[in-house]
Design a protein around this motif. Structure first.
Motif, PDB file in Angstrom:
ATOM      1  N   ARG A  93       0.858  -1.186   0.000  1.00  0.00           N
ATOM      2  CA  ARG A  93       0.000   0.000   0.000  1.00  0.00           C
ATOM      3  C   ARG A  93       0.892   1.233   0.000  1.00  0.00           C
ATOM      4  O   ARG A  93       0.966   2.002   0.948  1.00  0.00           O
ATOM      5  CB  ARG A  93      -0.911  -0.025   1.225  1.00  0.00           C
ATOM      6  CG  ARG A  93      -1.786  -1.250   1.321  1.00  0.00           C
ATOM      7  CD  ARG A  93      -2.639  -1.457   0.070  1.00  0.00           C
ATOM      8  NE  ARG A  93      -3.531  -0.341  -0.160  1.00  0.00           N
ATOM      9  CZ  ARG A  93      -4.785  -0.292   0.284  1.00  0.00           C
ATOM     10  NH1 ARG A  93      -5.266  -1.293   0.972  1.00  0.00           N
ATOM     11  NH2 ARG A  93      -5.545   0.736   0.030  1.00  0.00           N
ATOM     12  N   ARG A  95       2.757   4.759  -2.052  1.00  0.00           N
ATOM     13  CA  ARG A  95       2.325   5.902  -2.866  1.00  0.00           C
ATOM     14  C   ARG A  95       2.181   5.493  -4.337  1.00  0.00           C
ATOM     15  O   ARG A  95       1.301   5.964  -5.044  1.00  0.00           O
ATOM     16  CB  ARG A  95       3.346   7.041  -2.741  1.00  0.00           C
ATOM     17  CG  ARG A  95       3.263   7.818  -1.435  1.00  0.00           C
ATOM     18  CD  ARG A  95       4.001   9.148  -1.571  1.00  0.00           C
ATOM     19  NE  ARG A  95       3.993   9.891  -0.332  1.00  0.00           N
ATOM     20  CZ  ARG A  95       4.988   9.911   0.538  1.00  0.00           C
ATOM     21  NH1 ARG A  95       6.077   9.190   0.297  1.00  0.00           N
ATOM     22  NH2 ARG A  95       4.923  10.618   1.639  1.00  0.00           N
ATOM     23  N   THR A  98      -1.181   4.127  -5.042  1.00  0.00           N
ATOM     24  CA  THR A  98      -2.198   5.178  -5.130  1.00  0.00           C
ATOM     25  C   THR A  98      -2.115   5.910  -6.460  1.00  0.00           C
ATOM     26  O   THR A  98      -3.130   6.239  -7.080  1.00  0.00           O
ATOM     27  CB  THR A  98      -2.025   6.174  -3.972  1.00  0.00           C
ATOM     28  OG1 THR A  98      -2.099   5.465  -2.742  1.00  0.00           O
ATOM     29  CG2 THR A  98      -3.115   7.239  -4.009  1.00  0.00           C
ATOM     30  N   TYR A 101      -3.699   3.848  -9.096  1.00  0.00           N
ATOM     31  CA  TYR A 101      -5.033   3.357  -8.757  1.00  0.00           C
ATOM     32  C   TYR A 101      -6.034   3.723  -9.855  1.00  0.00           C
ATOM     33  O   TYR A 101      -6.047   4.854 -10.358  1.00  0.00           O
ATOM     34  CB  TYR A 101      -5.469   3.974  -7.423  1.00  0.00           C
ATOM     35  CG  TYR A 101      -6.852   3.565  -6.963  1.00  0.00           C
ATOM     36  CD1 TYR A 101      -7.022   2.505  -6.089  1.00  0.00           C
ATOM     37  CD2 TYR A 101      -7.983   4.253  -7.393  1.00  0.00           C
ATOM     38  CE1 TYR A 101      -8.282   2.131  -5.642  1.00  0.00           C
ATOM     39  CE2 TYR A 101      -9.251   3.891  -6.960  1.00  0.00           C
ATOM     40  CZ  TYR A 101      -9.391   2.832  -6.082  1.00  0.00           C
ATOM     41  OH  TYR A 101     -10.638   2.479  -5.645  1.00  0.00           O
ATOM     42  N   GLN A 140     -10.985   7.412 -10.935  1.00  0.00           N
ATOM     43  CA  GLN A 140     -10.479   7.021  -9.617  1.00  0.00           C
ATOM     44  C   GLN A 140     -11.555   7.000  -8.534  1.00  0.00           C
ATOM     45  O   GLN A 140     -11.225   6.909  -7.355  1.00  0.00           O
ATOM     46  CB  GLN A 140      -9.350   7.961  -9.179  1.00  0.00           C
ATOM     47  CG  GLN A 140      -8.082   7.832 -10.015  1.00  0.00           C
ATOM     48  CD  GLN A 140      -6.921   8.576  -9.392  1.00  0.00           C
ATOM     49  OE1 GLN A 140      -7.079   9.667  -8.871  1.00  0.00           O
ATOM     50  NE2 GLN A 140      -5.744   7.973  -9.445  1.00  0.00           N
ATOM     51  N   ALA A 192      -8.948   5.797  -3.952  1.00  0.00           N
ATOM     52  CA  ALA A 192      -7.685   5.199  -3.553  1.00  0.00           C
ATOM     53  C   ALA A 192      -7.346   5.481  -2.097  1.00  0.00           C
ATOM     54  O   ALA A 192      -6.741   4.651  -1.420  1.00  0.00           O
ATOM     55  CB  ALA A 192      -6.566   5.710  -4.449  1.00  0.00           C
ATOM     56  N   SER A 193      -7.729   6.656  -1.586  1.00  0.00           N
ATOM     57  CA  SER A 193      -7.273   7.072  -0.264  1.00  0.00           C
ATOM     58  C   SER A 193      -8.386   7.407   0.712  1.00  0.00           C
ATOM     59  O   SER A 193      -8.104   7.826   1.830  1.00  0.00           O
ATOM     60  CB  SER A 193      -6.353   8.302  -0.392  1.00  0.00           C
ATOM     61  OG  SER A 193      -5.215   8.013  -1.174  1.00  0.00           O
ATOM     62  N   TYR A 234       0.128   9.152   3.798  1.00  0.00           N
ATOM     63  CA  TYR A 234       1.407   8.457   3.696  1.00  0.00           C
ATOM     64  C   TYR A 234       2.470   9.189   4.499  1.00  0.00           C
ATOM     65  O   TYR A 234       2.693  10.385   4.318  1.00  0.00           O
ATOM     66  CB  TYR A 234       1.838   8.334   2.239  1.00  0.00           C
ATOM     67  CG  TYR A 234       1.040   7.296   1.496  1.00  0.00           C
ATOM     68  CD1 TYR A 234       1.360   5.958   1.600  1.00  0.00           C
ATOM     69  CD2 TYR A 234      -0.054   7.667   0.723  1.00  0.00           C
ATOM     70  CE1 TYR A 234       0.611   4.986   0.942  1.00  0.00           C
ATOM     71  CE2 TYR A 234      -0.810   6.715   0.064  1.00  0.00           C
ATOM     72  CZ  TYR A 234      -0.472   5.381   0.179  1.00  0.00           C
ATOM     73  OH  TYR A 234      -1.218   4.437  -0.466  1.00  0.00           O
ATOM     74  N   ASN A 240       1.743   3.952   5.959  1.00  0.00           N
ATOM     75  CA  ASN A 240       0.550   4.785   5.844  1.00  0.00           C
ATOM     76  C   ASN A 240      -0.219   4.806   7.152  1.00  0.00           C
ATOM     77  O   ASN A 240      -0.128   3.890   7.965  1.00  0.00           O
ATOM     78  CB  ASN A 240      -0.341   4.296   4.693  1.00  0.00           C
ATOM     79  CG  ASN A 240      -0.818   2.869   4.893  1.00  0.00           C
ATOM     80  OD1 ASN A 240      -1.699   2.607   5.707  1.00  0.00           O
ATOM     81  ND2 ASN A 240      -0.229   1.928   4.144  1.00  0.00           N
TER      82      ASN A 240
END
Length: 335
Positions: A93, A95, A98, A101, A140, A192-193, A234, A240
């Motif tokens: 997981r 950066r 992401t 993603y 996304q 993604a986040s 992150y 993370n």
């Protein structure tokens, strides 16, 4: 036997609009238990088996066991390639994940959940089948809507109750279990986040009657509303931190608030901590053993008045990632 606890739990179930759904500390890892809109969110069949011992040390305290599974429909995988995955199948997981993603294409999801909850002499067993439709809002971002329906069985072990009047009219029909329809609905927005979800359990109002006399049949099931959200930050390439919030609303009961933070290293291990307002502090940890199995555990330190007798609450969850074609070792759409 601490009969005061049994009596309290029974009164809550029969006569008050109190919390009637089980408590979960590890909701962040299996929000499907709270929201059917997550059905089919992953690129594999997500299976979870869990057990929770609430307020250890108190006889007849709540015990909850569950099994859940959900998967995407269709023969095509949600992602056509594994460009964001390492060649050996691992998927940190990081950066870079992401940045690469991509939202999953529109698809359908199915699932089921079975929960057995015992509090004092009251036993509740629920089995639901769920469906969700996932929309692709942009490259996304996904949005899903879901519903779950099934049946709930509620029963009282009258032989284990110590009553002043063995023929109490409030429980003169308690030997017969109650079968009630169950319905839940939910929505889930994810990328993604971050994630944000809203769901309602026990949508259908049902009377809880264990007596042939109507004057005692005032208990009822009430809706439970859940709103949860989280965001992943992150600290470094492979480290993370995900803070999250869960609000739970039940009519005529103070608003329940969970604040949690989870820290993960690559795709292998994670630790976390949290606080549930006026109830408990919790500590969590998990290990993604392989692309097939993961295991997590949490411990709640009771902060309410029950801390004088309770030794805390334990929760353990075993996860299986079936039909895991890309052999990822951590969830991709859950945190």
């Amino acid at each position: 036997m601490k009969n005061w606890l049994s009596l309290l739990l029974l009164c809550i179930a029969l006569g008050l609009n109190a919390q009637q759904q089980p408590q979960y500390t590890q909701y962040l890892l299996n929000s499907y238990l709270l929201n059917p809109a997550l059905s089919g969110i992953e690129n594999y069949t997500d299976v979870k088996v869990g057990y929770r011992q609430q307020w250890a040390g108190l006889q007849d305290a709540p015990k909850t066991a569950f099994i859940s599974a959900h998967w995407a429909l269709g023969d095509e995988y949600l992602w056509a390639n594994a460009l964001s995955f390492e060649t050996d199948g691992n998927n940190p997981r990081s950066r870079s994940y992401t940045q690469n993603y991509t939202a999953s294409p529109a698809h359908h999801g199915l699932g089921f959940v079975a929960v057995s909850d015992k509090a004092g002499q009251l036993s509740t067993t629920t089995f639901d089948i769920s469906y969700a439709y996932h929309l692709q809002l942009n490259k996304q971002l996904n949005f899903s809507l879901g519903a779950a329906g099934g049946i709930t069985r509620m029963a009282i072990d009258v032989n284990a109750l110590l009553l002043e009047n063995p023929r109490d009219p409030a429980l003169n029909n308690a030997a017969n279990a109650r079968l009630l329809p169950d319905l839940s609905v939910g929505a889930w927005l994810y990328g993604a986040s971050f994630f944000t979800g809203l769901s309602v359990q026990q949508v259908l109002p049902q009377k809880l009657s264990f007596s042939g006399d109507e004057q005692y049949n005032t208990g009822k099931q009430v809706p439970h509303v859940f709103l949860n959200s989280g965001y992943k930050f992150y600290v470094s390439e492979d480290l993370n931190v995900t803070p999250s919030l869960l609000f739970k609303y039940v009519p005529n009961v103070p608003l329940s608030v969970d604040v949690n933070v989870k820290m993960g290293f690559k795709d292998r291990i994670w630790i976390g901590a949290g606080y549930r307002k006026h109830d408990a502090l919790n500590m969590m940890a998990g290990f993604n053993i392989s692309h097939l199995v993961n295991l997590s555990y949490s411990y709640d330190v009771t902060t309410s008045v029950l801390n004088q007798a309770s030794k805390g609450s334990h929760e353990i969850v075993l996860g299986l990632l079936l039909n895991n074609v890309y052999k990822v070792v951590c969830p991709q759409r859950q945190w």
